[in-house]
Design an enzyme around this catalytic site. Sequence first.
Site, PDB file in Angstrom:
ATOM      1  N   GLU A 242       0.830  -1.215   0.000  1.00  0.00           N
ATOM      2  CA  GLU A 242       0.000   0.000   0.000  1.00  0.00           C
ATOM      3  C   GLU A 242       0.858   1.256   0.000  1.00  0.00           C
ATOM      4  OE1 GLU A 242      -2.551   1.618  -0.583  1.00  0.00           O
ATOM      5  OE2 GLU A 242      -3.924   1.733   1.115  1.00  0.00           O
TER       6      GLU A 242
ATOM      7  N   THR B 269      -4.368   9.466  -4.079  1.00  0.00           N
ATOM      8  CA  THR B 269      -4.311   9.566  -2.612  1.00  0.00           C
ATOM      9  C   THR B 269      -3.122  10.436  -2.203  1.00  0.00           C
ATOM     10  OG1 THR B 269      -5.338   7.411  -2.347  1.00  0.00           O
ATOM     11  CG2 THR B 269      -4.064   8.204  -0.476  1.00  0.00           C
TER      12      THR B 269
HETATM   13  N1  HSE Z   1      -7.047   7.400   5.135  1.00  0.00           N
HETATM   14  C1  HSE Z   1      -6.520   7.513   3.809  1.00  0.00           C
HETATM   15  C2  HSE Z   1      -6.731   8.923   3.310  1.00  0.00           C
HETATM   16  C3  HSE Z   1      -7.227   6.530   2.918  1.00  0.00           C
HETATM   17  O1  HSE Z   1      -7.832   9.433   3.496  1.00  0.00           O
HETATM   18  O2  HSE Z   1      -5.810   9.508   2.749  1.00  0.00           O
HETATM   19  C4  HSE Z   1      -6.839   6.604   1.477  1.00  0.00           C
HETATM   20  O3  HSE Z   1      -7.678   5.742   0.726  1.00  0.00           O
END
Ligand code: HSE
Length: 315
Positions: free
Chosen positions: A134, A187
């Site tokens: 990830e 992201t």
């Molecule tokens: N918690 C992470 C974010 C999840 O919001 O950046 C990314 O899918």
Amino acid sequence: MRLKINEIRVFAPATVSNIACGFDVMGFAIDMPGDELVLRVSERPGVRIVEITGDNGKLTKDPALNTAGKPILSIVKAHRIECGVEIEIHKKMPLGSGLGSSAASAVAAAFAMNMLFDLRLSPRELLPFAIEGEMIASGSLHADNVAPALYGGFVLIRSYHPIDIIKLDVPENLHCTVIHPHIEISTKESRRLLPDQIPLSDAIRQWGNTATLVAGFFKSDFALIGRSLEDFVAEPVRSRLIPGFDRMKCAALDAGALGCSISGSGPSLFALSDSQAKADAIGQSMQIALNEFNLGSDLYISKINNQGPKVIYLK
Ligand code: HSE
């Protein structure tokens, strides 16, 4: 080590992370979509990605730089696996969708290695390998997609150092509607938009909601779940990247959603409800709201997926 099987095909599910108030500390798995991965034992040593489908040519076949390849390389090294491994990655969900696409591939890889080589590792032991995968995609340490994809169900992350995962039951009739508008958000990029610090008054509201969301799940108190689905940290910033966000959220709430927010880093939105009929109606309303913005979308409706990854076949 005695090999029992030569080839395995597995599925790992999409996940909704953050769940409005729990940035980086909570997520749940859904039934569909998800990624599929085939692993094959090969006499030629080394780890090779031999095929990737469904990625529009975006993913690398270099295992060290691929979210599925990296966990496999690390497991091979950690467990001194001497034979070769061939990987097929079949992306069955869009990249950059906020549905944990990279986490699904990383989890599928770690899960498949465990089965193929009969390593008997627990989810807790597989988790660090999946997190490594990830991290390649997101550039940051967050486990709120990999942990629910691996454990199934609704998962809390109490701590990252050391990693401490808690899986909780959710009410049986809790349904999730997910709409994926056809745009891509990375992201990595959307994490850069977030503030380094937040005012204490926002923090108080945020951790209040996080605590009461968990209490709501525990007590099957749907009204409390709904009141807790508020986000003062990521949603105010990230929602600006999603065309039609306000309209879709209003449409979901008008159609009976308990609450609605961004799934992970977006652009997908999720809404929770207490029946299949409401989940369907919410999805329709959200799609109609998005139509005004001339954007296509996919809709997924499911209960919380308690199983996590599963074997499709072994041979
Ligand atoms: N918690 C992470 C974010 C999840 O919001 O950046 C990314 O899918």
